[in-house]
Design an enzyme around this catalytic site. Structure first.
Site, PDB file in Angstrom:
ATOM      1  N   LYS A  40      31.001  62.686  -8.061  1.00 37.27           N
ATOM      2  CA  LYS A  40      29.531  62.689  -8.101  1.00 37.27           C
ATOM      3  C   LYS A  40      29.109  61.835  -9.286  1.00 37.27           C
ATOM      4  CE  LYS A  40      25.597  65.918  -8.288  1.00 37.27           C
ATOM      5  NZ  LYS A  40      25.178  67.340  -8.361  1.00 37.27           N
ATOM      6  N   SER A  50      22.076  68.898  -4.628  1.00 31.53           N
ATOM      7  CA  SER A  50      22.020  67.520  -5.071  1.00 31.53           C
ATOM      8  C   SER A  50      23.327  66.749  -4.874  1.00 31.53           C
ATOM      9  CB  SER A  50      21.653  67.473  -6.560  1.00 31.53           C
ATOM     10  OG  SER A  50      22.658  68.090  -7.343  1.00 31.53           O
ATOM     11  N   SER A  97      23.894  73.290  -5.871  1.00 32.14           N
ATOM     12  CA  SER A  97      24.230  71.929  -5.430  1.00 32.14           C
ATOM     13  C   SER A  97      25.667  71.676  -5.016  1.00 32.14           C
ATOM     14  CB  SER A  97      23.846  70.924  -6.508  1.00 32.14           C
ATOM     15  OG  SER A  97      22.462  70.755  -6.488  1.00 32.14           O
TER      16      SER A  97
HETATM   17  N1  GLN Z   1      18.011  72.485  -5.641  1.00 32.87           N
HETATM   18  C1  GLN Z   1      18.081  72.943  -6.991  1.00 32.87           C
HETATM   19  C2  GLN Z   1      17.209  72.072  -7.872  1.00 32.87           C
HETATM   20  O1  GLN Z   1      16.601  71.199  -7.390  1.00 32.87           O
HETATM   21  C3  GLN Z   1      19.490  72.980  -7.489  1.00 32.87           C
HETATM   22  C4  GLN Z   1      20.050  71.651  -7.827  1.00 32.87           C
HETATM   23  C5  GLN Z   1      21.406  71.734  -8.437  1.00 32.87           C
HETATM   24  O2  GLN Z   1      22.115  72.739  -8.264  1.00 32.87           O
HETATM   25  N2  GLN Z   1      21.770  70.717  -9.164  1.00 32.87           N
HETATM   26  O3  GLN Z   1      17.138  72.243  -9.028  1.00 32.87           O
END
Ligand code: GLN
Length: 503
Positions: free
Chosen positions: A77, A152, A176
Site C-alpha cells: 500500500k 482505503s 481499511s
Molecule cells: N473508512 C474509514 C475512514 O475513512 C477508515 C479508513 C481506514 O481504516 N484507513 O476513516
C-alpha cells in the site's frame, strides 16, 4: 494450478523445486499487473528495482538460505514508505516523494526475502471507504469494474483479488484492511494495535493506525503476519508481546505453525467444537442489507453445524462508534498532517507572497477534499472551548466501547458478524455524501477504537459481489482467530473464487 491462483505454500514449493525462479515469478506478476492497468491498482512499478530484489532472492534460494517467503512477490500500500519506489499516500502532496528509508514492515518483508512488485493505490492518507479519494484516480473492483473495491486499502485488495500479486500490505485505521478485503473477496487481518510497527507508515490517526497482510487465505495471512509483526523501538506504541501477560496465547512469529498444527489436530466433523461465538444483535439491526445478512448468517450456521456454540450478545454502543471515530480520527489527522507545510515535505506552491501564504497555498493545492474536511473537523474539535465537548467526550465513549467488547469476551471466544452493511457499491454513488460513506464503517470502527484484532473472511456472494464475514478476537488472540478462519476455509471454497480479469 496457475501461479496467480496459488497459495503461498504452493509458491514456496514451486520455488524450492526450481519449477520457477523468483525472477520468473516476479515477471509473471508484473506482466499481469501491467495488463490489468485499467483497474488502477498499482501507482508505481519499476521492473529494475523488482528484478534486482528477485535476483537476490534467487541467490538466497540457491545458497539454501530459504524462509517461508523467500522469492515470493508482495506489493505495498502506498502509505508505507519505500526506498526507491515513490511513496505518495495517494496524495498530490507527496506526488514525487521518495523516502530515504523503508518502513519497518517493508524492511521486515524484504529481509524475509519477499520481492516487492511496487506500490498500490489507496485513498488519500488512508481516508475513505471506497478508494475514490486517491489523487491518482479510483481503483476498480475486479468483480465488477463499475463498482468500488472498498477502501482505503482498495488497491491492495483489488490487486490480490485479480491475481496481480499473491499478497499485499494494507493498513486499518477504522476498517481499511477488513472492508476492502470483504468487498474484493479476499482475506485480511488487522492485528491487535501495537503488534505491527507503524514506523514508516505515513500517519493518519496514530492511536488507531495498524498495518496488516492481505492475501487469499487465512493460512497465507498467518505466514505474512509472522514476518510483519514484532516489537520495534522506533514506534512508541509498539508492543513487546513477550512482556505482556499473554496467558498462553499464540502470537507472531508462531502463527503459521499454530494454524497448521491446529488443522492437523482438528477432529473430522465438529471442527469448531468448544468454540463460543458471540453474535452482537446490533450488527444485524436495521441498515444491514438483506443479502449480506443472508450470507453472514449462513456462515455462522456452518460454524454451528460444526460444533460451535452460538451466543447472542450485545455491543450496546455500536452506533456511537461512528461519531466517536469521526471525532478522534480527524483530530489526530489534523495534528499529523500539520507536518505538510510546503517546507519539510512534499508539495510547495510556486507563487506566494509570504510564509503564511506559501503554507496556505501549498496545503490548499496539495490536499484533496476529504483530507481538507478531516483537517477542518479535527482542528475544530481540538480547539479551545470545544476540546472538552467533543474530543474528550469521544475518548470517554471510546473507553466504554472497549469495555463493551471486554464484557462480550467474558461470554465468548470470538465475535462474528458482517464487515460492512452492503457489498461494493457503484462508483460515485456515495461520493457527494460523506456521512453516507462514514455510515458504511459501522461494523469495523468499534474494533479499531478498542484496538482489537479483526479479520475479514470471504463467506459468499450476493449476486456477483463478494461478502465478508468479520471475525473479532480478544487482544493478542490472532493465533486462534487465524486457526479458526483457516478451518472455515478448509470446509468452504469462497476464498478460492477468482474474478475474470483480462491477463
Ligand atoms: N473508512 C474509514 C475512514 O475513512 C477508515 C479508513 C481506514 O481504516 N484507513 O476513516
Amino acid at each position: 494450478m496457475t501461479f496467480a491462483a496459488a497459495s503461498l505454500k504452493q509458491l514456496r514449493a514451486a520455488l524450492d523445486s526450481r519449477q520457477v525462479s523468483a525472477v520468473e515469478l516476479a515477471e509473471h506478476f508484473l506482466n499481469r499487473a501491467e495488463a490489468a492497468h485499467d483497474l488502477n491498482t498499482f501507482l508505481h512499478i519499476d521492473r529494475g528495482l523488482t528484478l534486482a530484489e528477485a535476483r537476490a532472492a534467487d541467490a538466497r534460494i540457491a545458497s539454501g538460505d530459504v524462509g517461508a517467503l523467500t522469492g515470493i512477490p508482495v506489493a505495498h500500500k502506498d502509505i508505507f514508505v519505500t526506498q526507491g519506489w515513490r511513496s505518495t499516500a495517494g496524495s498530490n502532496m507527496l506526488a514525487n516523494y521518495v523516502s530515504p528509508f523503508d518502513a519497518t514492515v517493508v524492511e521486515k518483508l524484504k529481509s524475509a526475502g519477499m520481492v516487492s512488485l511496487g506500490k498500490l493505490n489507496c485513498d488519500e492518507f488512508a481516508m475513505g471507504s471506497s478508494n475514490e479519494n486517491s489523487a491518482f484516480g479510483p481503483v476498480k473492483n475486479p468483480w465488477d469494474k463499475s463498482k468500488i473495491p472498498g477502501g482505503s486499502s482498495g488497491g491492495s485488495a483489488a490487486a490480490v483479488a485479480a491475481g496481480l500479486t499473491p499478497a499485499s500490505t494494507g493498513t486499518d485505521t477504522g476498517g481499511s484492511l477488513r472492508q476492502p478485503a470483504s468487498m474484493c473477496g479476499i482475506t485480511a487481518i488487522k492485528p491487535t494495535y501495537g503488534t505491527v510497527s507503524r514506523y514508516g507508515m505515513i500517519a493518519f490517526a496514530s492511536s488507531l493506525d495498524q498495518g496488516g497482510p492481505m492475501a487469499k487465505s487465512a493460512e497465507d495471512c498467518a505466514i505474512l503476519l509472522d514476518a510483519m509483526a514484532g516489537f520495534d523501538e522506533r514506534d512508541s506504541t509498539s508492543v513487546d508481546v513477550s512482556t505482556t501477560s499473554r496467558k498462553g496465547l499464540v502470537t507472531a512469529p508462531n502463527l503459521a505453525a499454530f494454524v497448521e498444527q491446529h488443522a492437523r489436530n482438528a477432529s473430522t466433523g465438529g471442527v469448531f467444537q468448544g468454540i463460543r461465538i458471540g453474535i452482537p444483535k446490533e450488527f444485524f439491526a436495521a441498515g444491514l442489507s438483506a443479502d449480506v445478512a443472508q450470507h453472514v448468517n449462513l456462515a455462522i450456521a456452518e460454524f454451528e453445524k460444526q460444533g460451535a456454540a452460538i451466543i447472542e450478545l450485545s455491543l450496546p454502543r455500536t452506533q456511537l462508534s461512528i461519531p466517536a471515530y469521526y471525532v478522534i480520527a480527524p483530530a489526530e489527522a489534523s495534528s499529523n498532517l500539520s507536518r505538510f507545510d510546503g517546507v519539510r515535505y512534499g508539495h510547495r506552491a510556486v507563487e506566494y507572497n509570504n510564509l503564511g501564504d506559501m503554507i496556505a497555498k501549498s496545503r490548499s493545492e496539495g490536499f484533496g477534499a476529504e483530507v481538507k474536511r478531516r483537517i477542518l473537523v479535527g482542528a475544530y474539535v481540538l480547539s479551545h472551548g470545544y476540546y472538552d465537548a467533543y474530543y474528550l467526550q469521544a475518548q470517554k465513549v471510546r473507553r466504554l466501547i472497549a469495555l463493551d467488547f471486554q464484557d462480550a469476551f467474558t461470554k465468548c471466544d470470538f465475535i462474528m458478524g458482517p464487515v460492512a452493511p452492503t457489498t461494493a457499491w457503484k462508483m460515485g454513488e456515495k461520493s457527494a455524501d460523506p456521512v453516507a460513506m462514514y455510515l458504511e464503517d459501522i461494523f469495523t470502527l468499534g474494533v479499531s477504537l478498542a484496538g482489537l484484532p479483526g479479520m475479514s473472511v470471504p463467506c459468499g456472494f450476493a449476486g456477483d459481489m463478494p461478502v465478508g464475514l468479520q471475525i473479532i478476537g480478544n487482544y493478542f488472540d490472532e493465533g486462534r482467530m487465524l486457526a479458526t478462519a483457516h478451518q472455515y476455509q478448509c470446509i468452504t471454497d469462497w476464498h478460492k473464487r477468482t474474478p475474470e480479469v483480462s491477463p
